[in-house]
Design a protein around this motif. Structure first.
Motif, PDB file in Angstrom:
ATOM      1  N   PRO A 119       3.800  15.664  -4.132  1.00  0.00           N
ATOM      2  CA  PRO A 119       2.893  15.674  -2.971  1.00  0.00           C
ATOM      3  C   PRO A 119       3.456  14.903  -1.787  1.00  0.00           C
ATOM      4  N   ALA A 120       3.218  15.450  -0.601  1.00  0.00           N
ATOM      5  CA  ALA A 120       3.656  14.763   0.605  1.00  0.00           C
ATOM      6  C   ALA A 120       2.698  13.640   0.973  1.00  0.00           C
ATOM      7  N   HIS A 121       1.479  13.714   0.432  1.00  0.00           N
ATOM      8  CA  HIS A 121       0.449  12.737   0.757  1.00  0.00           C
ATOM      9  C   HIS A 121       0.401  11.641  -0.307  1.00  0.00           C
ATOM     10  N   ALA A 122      -0.089  10.507   0.077  1.00  0.00           N
ATOM     11  CA  ALA A 122      -0.234   9.387  -0.861  1.00  0.00           C
ATOM     12  C   ALA A 122      -1.495   9.583  -1.694  1.00  0.00           C
ATOM     13  N   VAL A 123      -1.419   9.176  -2.950  1.00  0.00           N
ATOM     14  CA  VAL A 123      -2.578   9.180  -3.832  1.00  0.00           C
ATOM     15  C   VAL A 123      -2.740   7.770  -4.369  1.00  0.00           C
ATOM     16  N   SER A 124      -3.866   7.133  -4.054  1.00  0.00           N
ATOM     17  CA  SER A 124      -4.060   5.726  -4.403  1.00  0.00           C
ATOM     18  C   SER A 124      -4.021   5.479  -5.902  1.00  0.00           C
ATOM     19  N   TYR A 125      -4.504   6.457  -6.667  1.00  0.00           N
ATOM     20  CA  TYR A 125      -4.541   6.270  -8.114  1.00  0.00           C
ATOM     21  C   TYR A 125      -3.154   6.501  -8.716  1.00  0.00           C
ATOM     22  N   GLU A 126      -2.304   5.481  -8.646  1.00  0.00           N
ATOM     23  CA  GLU A 126      -1.001   5.517  -9.290  1.00  0.00           C
ATOM     24  C   GLU A 126      -1.150   5.006 -10.723  1.00  0.00           C
ATOM     25  N   ARG A 127      -0.300   5.493 -11.608  1.00  0.00           N
ATOM     26  CA  ARG A 127      -0.340   5.023 -12.997  1.00  0.00           C
ATOM     27  C   ARG A 127      -0.193   3.503 -13.036  1.00  0.00           C
TER      28      ARG A 127
END
Length: 257
Positions: A119-127
């Motif tokens: 994804p080009a966008h950030a996703v706050s829920y990282e492992r």
């Protein structure tokens, strides 16, 4: 607090903001003597949970990496959910990032992500990144399905934060909001954690009907129509029920004691 509890209280000191600690600083933070803190550090070092570095400082140790590998390979939830998450993204046309989250104390932690294209966008829920219970679909759908006794404690301790997120400014209002989420079976949020992103999540249940976590997907709001949100929501709910069934089947397949 038992000696074991006091020893394990050392580990939460090691955070992203402060990844290194000396024995002396830890003793002050834990309000114990230097000799006691030294014994704690020595025990954790022997277990591989802490490792010394320069200047008398310690960091988290390599045993944690070994335990993480074991979780990746052996955690029943991950084993069941991984292929389901891959299918969820595929059924959604290859769009979005699928998230598997589980409750972690009074927080929620992402334990796996799945996507077809980086994804080009950030996703706050990282492992491995703990998140609060009151924002984001993956968290709120878990919150809504916690037992009433736990919810009362959460309300007592966190009512100001709960009110700030719009989940209710009284116990009755809070309870009413959560009932609506439980009835819906899926929760949708827009831009709560990541601007311009829609989060859609559904609860995952252990075979004993205790809430264990959530499965969700994050998609760009600008390119996702209301009809697509509805369709994706149905896919997420179906994926959650598929994981429920897989967990139940895994329990039934266990050899009798």
């Amino acid at each position: 607090m038992s000696t074991a509890d006091k020893l394990l209280a050392v580990l939460p000191l090691f955070t992203m903001e402060q990844p290194e600690w000396t024995v002396e600083a830890a003793a002050e933070a834990l309000d114990v003597s230097g000799s006691t803190a030294y014994r704690y550090f020595n025990s954790l070092y022997r277990a591989g949970l802490l490792d010394p570095t320069s200047g008398g400082r310690y960091i988290l140790g390599p045993a944690i990496i070994a335990y993480d590998r074991q979780l990746r390979l052996q955690d029943p939830l991950l084993q069941v959910a991984r292929p389901v998450m891959t299918r969820l993204v595929k059924r959604n046309g290859g769009d979005g990032v699928a998230l598997l989250c589980r409750r972690f104390r009074q927080q929620v932690m992402c334990v796996h992500q799945a996507f077809e294209h980086k994804p080009a966008h950030a996703v706050s829920y990282e492992r491995g990144r703990p998140m609060g219970l009151f924002r984001g679909s993956a968290s709120v759908v878990i919150l809504a399905n916690l037992p009433a006794r736990i919810l009362r404690t959460v309300w007592r301790d966190e009512h100001a934060d709960i009110a700030a997120t719009g989940l209710g400014d009284s116990w009755d209002a809070f309870r009413g909001s959560l009932k609506k989420i439980r009835t819906a079976g899926v929760w949708i949020t827009r831009g709560e954690l990541d601007k311009g992103m829609i989060g859609i999540a559904a609860p995952i249940w252990q075979p004993d009907r205790q809430i264990v976590g959530s499965i969700g997907i994050v998609v760009p709001e600008a390119s996702t129509s209301p009809e697509e949100v509805a369709g994706t929501s149905a896919l997420v709910q179906a994926a959650a029920r598929e994981i429920d069934a897989g967990l139940l089947e895994a329990v039934r397949a266990e050899p009798a004691a």
